[in-house]
Design a protein around this motif. Structure first.
Motif, mmCIF file in Angstrom:
data_model
loop_
_atom_site.group_PDB
_atom_site.id
_atom_site.type_symbol
_atom_site.label_atom_id
_atom_site.label_comp_id
_atom_site.label_asym_id
_atom_site.label_seq_id
_atom_site.Cartn_x
_atom_site.Cartn_y
_atom_site.Cartn_z
ATOM 1 N N ASP A 81 -0.783 -2.938 3.271
ATOM 2 C CA ASP A 81 -0.048 -1.793 3.827
ATOM 3 C C ASP A 81 -0.836 -1.163 4.973
ATOM 4 O OD1 ASP A 81 1.341 0.509 4.379
ATOM 5 O OD2 ASP A 81 1.508 1.165 2.299
ATOM 6 N N ILE A 82 -0.318 -1.295 6.186
ATOM 7 C CA ILE A 82 -1.018 -0.826 7.382
ATOM 8 C C ILE A 82 -1.145 0.694 7.421
ATOM 9 C CG2 ILE A 82 1.058 -0.669 8.809
ATOM 10 C CD1 ILE A 82 -0.593 -1.803 11.137
ATOM 11 N N THR A 83 -0.346 1.409 6.638
ATOM 12 C CA THR A 83 -0.383 2.878 6.679
ATOM 13 C C THR A 83 -1.447 3.466 5.759
ATOM 14 O OG1 THR A 83 1.271 3.160 4.913
ATOM 15 C CG2 THR A 83 2.097 2.890 7.158
ATOM 16 N N ARG A 84 -2.094 2.664 4.937
ATOM 17 C CA ARG A 84 -3.092 3.197 4.002
ATOM 18 C C ARG A 84 -4.389 3.549 4.730
ATOM 19 N NH1 ARG A 84 -2.170 2.735 -1.441
ATOM 20 N NH2 ARG A 84 -0.413 1.424 -2.096
ATOM 21 N N PRO A 85 -5.035 4.640 4.342
ATOM 22 C CA PRO A 85 -6.340 4.980 4.919
ATOM 23 C C PRO A 85 -7.339 3.853 4.684
ATOM 24 C CG PRO A 85 -5.449 6.830 3.664
ATOM 25 C CD PRO A 85 -4.560 5.663 3.371
ATOM 26 N N PRO A 136 6.375 -2.905 -4.638
ATOM 27 C CA PRO A 136 7.603 -3.683 -4.798
ATOM 28 C C PRO A 136 8.462 -3.769 -3.539
ATOM 29 C CG PRO A 136 7.926 -1.501 -5.683
ATOM 30 C CD PRO A 136 6.486 -1.558 -5.248
ATOM 31 N N GLU A 137 8.179 -2.929 -2.519
ATOM 32 C CA GLU A 137 9.025 -2.929 -1.326
ATOM 33 C C GLU A 137 8.922 -4.268 -0.592
ATOM 34 O OE1 GLU A 137 11.811 -0.753 1.127
ATOM 35 O OE2 GLU A 137 11.176 -0.833 -0.952
ATOM 36 N N HIS A 138 7.714 -4.811 -0.493
ATOM 37 C CA HIS A 138 7.528 -6.119 0.137
ATOM 38 C C HIS A 138 8.375 -7.176 -0.556
ATOM 39 C CE1 HIS A 138 5.376 -10.033 -0.312
ATOM 40 N NE2 HIS A 138 5.440 -10.006 1.000
ATOM 41 N N LEU A 149 12.321 -6.790 0.022
ATOM 42 C CA LEU A 149 12.821 -7.238 1.314
ATOM 43 C C LEU A 149 12.629 -8.741 1.500
ATOM 44 C CD1 LEU A 149 11.525 -4.281 3.506
ATOM 45 C CD2 LEU A 149 13.886 -4.731 2.822
ATOM 46 N N ARG A 150 11.508 -9.258 1.022
ATOM 47 C CA ARG A 150 11.245 -10.691 1.180
ATOM 48 C C ARG A 150 12.266 -11.537 0.417
ATOM 49 N NH1 ARG A 150 5.825 -13.918 1.876
ATOM 50 N NH2 ARG A 150 6.339 -15.922 0.937
ATOM 51 N N ARG A 151 12.627 -11.092 -0.789
ATOM 52 C CA ARG A 151 13.590 -11.849 -1.597
ATOM 53 C C ARG A 151 14.928 -12.019 -0.888
ATOM 54 N NH1 ARG A 151 11.383 -9.149 -6.208
ATOM 55 N NH2 ARG A 151 12.924 -7.474 -5.957
#
Length: 407
Positions: free
Chosen positions: A75-79, A100-102, A105-107
Motif C-alpha cells: 500500500d503506497i499510502t502507508r507511512p 481485501p481491497e486488492h 478488484l483483482r478477482r
C-alpha cells in the motif's frame, strides 16, 4: 561529526543511493553496486530521492520470503512506504493496494488471464506476429524493431483483449511512456495518468451502454451492477493497458538484442521445433534481463526477523528482483545466458499475492514471438553498433527506445 551506523550496520555516510546506474558496456546486467550489496548480505540500506533509507533486499531467498509475507504491505499510502517519487497519488490500479481491497478488484479481472483462456488466444497472437513480420519483410530495410514489431504485437493483443480501439495506440503509448518515466516530473506523470484515466472512463461509459465480449465490457457490467465504481473500473483499465503492452514490448526488443549478442543461443532457439525449449528460453530471458529494474516497493506492518536482522514496523523495503535473479545461491553461473537452463523459479513476475496477473499472457506472447521471428527472418542482425542503441535508463521499465535491424 561522528558517523553513525544504520540498522544494517552501514555507516550513514556510506549508504548508497538508489536506483543505481548500470555499468557502461554491460546493458544486460544489473548495476555493479547492486552486486556489491548482494555480496555484503541479503539486507543492506539504500538512500532514496527524499533522503529516506529503506532496506535493500538483494538475495533470492529473502526476496521471496518477504514478498510472500502477510506482514509486508504494498500500500503506497502507508507511512514508511519507499515511494519512487514525490507523489503518492499517481498510483495505478490495485497493484499498490493490500487485501481485501486488492483481492476484490483483482478477482474481477482474473478470468481472462487464466492459462486456458490465454492458450485460446495463441492462434490470434500467431496471426498478429506473422502479419507484422510480413509487413517488415515487404518494406525496405533497415527497420526499427521496436516500432515495427515489438510494440505493436502486445499493443494489438491487449487492445483486442480489453476492447480498446487500436487506432488510439499513439495516444496511450505516449502517455504510458510518461507514466513510467523515472525522469518525468510529478506533474507530468500525473497529467499523463489523468489523460489515460479520462480516456478509459469515457470508454467505460460507452461500454456500459453498449457492451461487447471484451474485458472492459465485463467491468462495465460490474459497474452497472454496483460491484465497483466507474472510477475503479477506469483505473483498473489503465493498469491493464499500460502493463499489457509496455512490459512485453520491452522484453521482445531487449530479448532480441540479447540473443543477437549471444549467437549460439539464438541459433539453438531458431533451429528448434521443441515447444519446451522455446518455453524454457522465455523463462531464461525473463530471468536474465528482468526489465522491471526499479525494485518492488513494500513497507513492513510488523517487526520481522530476516537473516539475523530485525525489520521494524514502518520500515520501507526495496526489492530489486533483477539482482535476485542473479543470485548464485539460486542460479548456477547466474550471469550467463543459457536457454537450456531451468529458470522457471525466477522472480521476474514477483512472488506472493501481488505477482503479475498477466504472466500467462506475457509468456504466451513471448513464446510465439521467439519461436517465429528468428525462423521467419533467419538473417536478422543489428543495423547499428551497440554503442548507438538508446537504452531506457530513465524508465521504471527497462528496454530500448529503438532497435535498428536488417536482414
Amino acid at each position: 561529526m561522528a558517523e553513525t551506523l544504520s540498522r544494517a550496520g552501514q555507516h550513514e555516510a556510506a549508504i548508497p543511493g538508489f536506483p543505481m546506474p548500470r555499468a557502461a558496456g554491460c546493458p544486460f546486467d544489473p548495476p555493479p553496486a547492486l552486486r556489491e550489496q548482494q555480496q555484503a548480505g541479503p539486507l543492506t540500506k539504500v538512500r532514496l530521492w527524499d533522503g529516506s533509507t529503506p532496506w535493500l533486499v538483494t538475495r533470492y531467498a529473502e526476496q521471496r520470503a518477504l514478498l510472500a509475507d502477510p506482514r509486508v504491505s504494498a500500500d503506497i499510502t502507508r507511512p514508511g512506504y519507499p515511494s519512487p517519487s514525490d507523489s503518492r497519488t499517481n498510483s495505478v490500479g490495485f497493484i499498490l493496494m493490500d487485501d481485501p481491497e486488492h483481492a476484490r478488484l483483482r478477482r474481477m479481472v482474473t478470468a481472462p488471464f487464466t492459462i486456458k483462456r490465454v492458450e485460446a488466444l495463441r492462434p490470434s497472437v500467431q496471426r498478429i506476429v506473422d502479419g507484422l513480420i510480413d509487413g517488415m519483410l515487404a518494406a525496405p530495410g533497415p527497420a526499427d524493431l521496436v516500432g515495427a514489431f515489438a510494440l505493436p504485437v502486445p499493443s494489438l493483443v491487449i487492445c483486442e483483449l480489453l476492447g480498446v480501439p487500436y487506432a488510439d495506440h499513439d495516444f496511450f503509448q505516449d502517455n504510458s511512456r510518461t507514466v513510467i518515466n523515472r525522469d518525468a516530473t510529478t506533474e507530468e506523470r500525473g497529467a499523463a495518468l489523468g489523460r489515460l484515466t479520462d480516456y478509459l472512463d469515457g470508454l467505460m461509459s460507452r461500454k456500459r451502454k453498449n457492451p461487447g465480449e471484451d474485458l472492459l465490457s465485463g467491468l462495465a457490467g460490474r459497474v452497472n451492477q454496483g460491484e465497483l465504481s466507474q472510477q475503479e473500473a477506469a483505473r483498473t483499465g489503465v493498469l491493464l493497458l499500460i502493463a499489457g503492452h509496455e512490459t512485453t514490448a520491452n522484453m521482445i526488443a531487449l530479448g532480441t538484442l540479447a540473443l543477437l549478442q549471444h549467437p549460439e543461443q539464438l541459433t539453438a532457439l531458431r533451429e528448434t521445433d521443441d515447444p519446451a525449449l522455446v518455453a524454457g528460453a522465455v523463462e531464461e530471458l525473463l530471468r536474465y534481463l528482468h526489465i522491471t529494474h526499479s525494485g518492488r516497493r513494500r513497507v513492513a506492518l510488523a517487526d520481522i526477523e530476516v537473516a539475523g536482522r530485525t525489520i521494524r514496523a514502518g520500515d520501507g523495503l526495496v526489492i530489486p528482483n533483477d539482482i535476485g535473479n542473479r543470485d548464485p545461491e539460486a542460479f548456477t553461473d547466474p550471469d550467463r545466458l543459457d536457454i537450456h537452463r531451468d529458470a522457471r523459479h525466477h522472480v521476474a513476475f514477483g512472488f506472493g499475492v501481488h505477482q503479475c496477473l498477466g504472466q500467462p499472457l506475457a509468456r504466451m506472447e513471448l513464446q510465439v514471438v521467439f519461436s517465429t521471428l528468428y525462423r521467419r527472418i533467419p538473417t536478422l542482425r543489428l543495423a547499428a553498433g551497440m554503442d548507438d542503441i538508446p537504452f531506457k535508463h530513465d524508465g521504471s521499465v527497462y528496454g530500448v527506445y529503438e532497435l535498428p535491424v536488417t536482414w
